[in-house]
Design a protein around this motif. Structure first.
Motif, short mmCIF file in Angstrom:
data_model
loop_
_atom_site.label_atom_id
_atom_site.label_comp_id
_atom_site.label_asym_id
_atom_site.label_seq_id
_atom_site.Cartn_x
_atom_site.Cartn_y
_atom_site.Cartn_z
N PHE A 68 0.84 -1.19 0.00
CA PHE A 68 0.00 0.00 0.00
C PHE A 68 0.88 1.24 0.00
O PHE A 68 1.99 1.22 0.51
CB PHE A 68 -0.87 0.06 1.26
CG PHE A 68 -1.96 -0.96 1.34
CD1 PHE A 68 -3.29 -0.60 1.10
CD2 PHE A 68 -1.69 -2.28 1.67
CE1 PHE A 68 -4.31 -1.54 1.19
CE2 PHE A 68 -2.70 -3.23 1.76
CZ PHE A 68 -4.01 -2.86 1.51
N VAL A 69 0.34 2.34 -0.53
CA VAL A 69 0.99 3.64 -0.41
C VAL A 69 0.07 4.55 0.39
O VAL A 69 -1.14 4.59 0.13
CB VAL A 69 1.28 4.27 -1.78
CG1 VAL A 69 1.84 5.69 -1.63
CG2 VAL A 69 2.24 3.40 -2.57
N ASN A 70 0.63 5.26 1.34
CA ASN A 70 -0.16 6.18 2.16
C ASN A 70 -0.43 7.46 1.39
O ASN A 70 0.51 8.11 0.89
CB ASN A 70 0.61 6.49 3.45
CG ASN A 70 -0.19 7.37 4.39
OD1 ASN A 70 -0.16 8.59 4.29
ND2 ASN A 70 -0.94 6.76 5.28
N ASP A 71 -1.69 7.83 1.28
CA ASP A 71 -2.12 9.15 0.81
C ASP A 71 -1.95 9.39 -0.69
O ASP A 71 -2.88 9.84 -1.36
CB ASP A 71 -1.37 10.23 1.61
CG ASP A 71 -1.73 11.66 1.20
OD1 ASP A 71 -2.70 11.85 0.45
OD2 ASP A 71 -1.02 12.58 1.62
N ALA A 72 -0.78 9.08 -1.24
CA ALA A 72 -0.40 9.52 -2.59
C ALA A 72 -0.95 8.57 -3.65
O ALA A 72 -0.29 7.60 -4.02
CB ALA A 72 1.11 9.63 -2.69
N VAL A 73 -2.14 8.86 -4.13
CA VAL A 73 -2.78 7.99 -5.12
C VAL A 73 -1.96 7.95 -6.40
O VAL A 73 -1.79 6.91 -7.03
CB VAL A 73 -4.21 8.48 -5.41
CG1 VAL A 73 -4.89 7.57 -6.42
CG2 VAL A 73 -5.02 8.53 -4.12
N ASP A 74 -1.40 9.12 -6.78
CA ASP A 74 -0.61 9.16 -8.01
C ASP A 74 0.62 8.25 -7.91
O ASP A 74 0.94 7.51 -8.84
CB ASP A 74 -0.21 10.61 -8.39
CG ASP A 74 0.17 11.48 -7.21
OD1 ASP A 74 0.46 10.94 -6.11
OD2 ASP A 74 0.19 12.72 -7.38
N VAL A 75 1.27 8.28 -6.75
CA VAL A 75 2.44 7.43 -6.55
C VAL A 75 2.04 5.95 -6.57
O VAL A 75 2.72 5.12 -7.19
CB VAL A 75 3.14 7.79 -5.23
CG1 VAL A 75 4.22 6.77 -4.88
CG2 VAL A 75 3.73 9.19 -5.31
N ALA A 76 0.93 5.63 -5.94
CA ALA A 76 0.47 4.23 -5.91
C ALA A 76 0.22 3.72 -7.33
O ALA A 76 0.62 2.61 -7.67
CB ALA A 76 -0.80 4.11 -5.07
#
Lengths: 210, 210
Positions: A68-76
């Motif tokens: 999972f990536v916290n907060d950063a939808v673009d990074v995910a």
């Protein structure tokens, strides 16, 4: 279809607590010790740093360990993560689901009955898992409020389960306290692993307590 | 196809400098005064606040005024912005282009010849416009380095144009200094409009100087 996700022992990374070791090194050891899911969180990193960190963590993970990536939808999306985790100040869950589509996991932090009720009122399939906490007050997130205690967590977890959501507890969970946390599908840890001299041993101790 | 984009007078918002007025109120006045493009920037806002701010700014803009979001690709996509603007610490331009597809604009900050060379080496259509600056040192971005001066900006702008990129100058541009900035397709302002007692009059004065 959602990726496989075993929430039993869910590690949230902390770059500062991991130092001088790198976050990927701590993650590798923690997974060897029994961590089943990993969330990359670094609120002080630039987007570029967070993207590079996520790629580096992904490179050390087995496919069976959800990332999972916290907060950063673009990074995910860019890093090909299995999911995104958002808090109450991040993009709203329905909007995140619209961005990530049906094939990624979405986690949402909930700290009380009202926040959980909002999550449960969303269309089915919006949120996959709720983080419930803090169980105890925690130095890694001093703004997270006073602890719900194991009883409060179990009550919220039961509501989540009745509404079809999985749940993980977070906040101040150590190997000593892990057995006190009941009703949830898994436990999240930050400092108990990232600050441990031996992250693999710390993960094993936490798994042993569940 | 890319949205229409007139870079002549490009406003970058600053929530603190706009206060006690709201950012949308300042934007509305600035556009009435001649601003031709707007970038929503707020490095201290949470993702949710930035999303709400972007929606609020979008609601006061004419369709002919291009709306960019600074850094947050996810917010730009969700809010239906015309484009994204990234700096050197944000997600890399090629990755941003992969996320936003061919129908949105992409701006990139460049502060010297090396950074511009990287932008020019990207596949055509990756970046649409480069921000060149700072022209002069600026209190709103103290980490942006010493000023390039109008001559330095004009030289970089000529390189950008030769490579097929549009350019805007940024950093310390006031109505008094605006005529000194040449070679670029437009000028960016922050404090000259956001901190002005009358943002519409400030925008008119800047337009008058171009």
């Amino acid at each position: 279809m959602r990726p496989a996700f075993d929430p039993t022992l869910y590690l949230v990374t902390d770059t500062a607590l991991s130092a001088p070791r790198s976050v990927p090194d701590v993650v590798r050891a923690a997974v060897a010790g029994g961590v089943t899911a990993v969330q990359v969180r670094d609120k002080t990193a630039s987007r570029r740093e967070l993207y590079q960190l996520t790629l580096a963590v992904r490179a050390v993970l087995d496919p069976g360990v959800a990332l999972f990536v916290n907060d950063a939808v673009d990074v995910a999306l860019l890093a090909g993560a299995d999911g995104v985790h958002v808090g109450q100040d991040d993009l709203p869950p329905a909007e995140v689901r619209a961005l990530i589509g049906p094939d990624r996991l979405l986690g949402l932090s909930t700290g009380d009955d009202d926040e959980l009720a909002v999550a449960l009122a969303l269309p089915p399939g919006t949120v996959d898992v709720v983080g419930i906490g803090p169980v105890w007050t925690t130095p890694t997130k001093p703004d997270a409020g006073t602890g719900l205690g194991p009883g409060g967590v179990a009550a919220l977890a039961a509501e989540a389960a009745a509404g079809g959501l999985r749940s993980v507890a977070i906040g101040g969970i150590s190997a000593e306290r892990a057995a006190l946390v009941t009703g949830v599908d898994g436990i999240c840890v930050v400092s108990a692993v990232c600050a441990a001299p031996d992250p693999a041993a710390a993960a094993r101790a936490l798994r042993g307590a569940r």
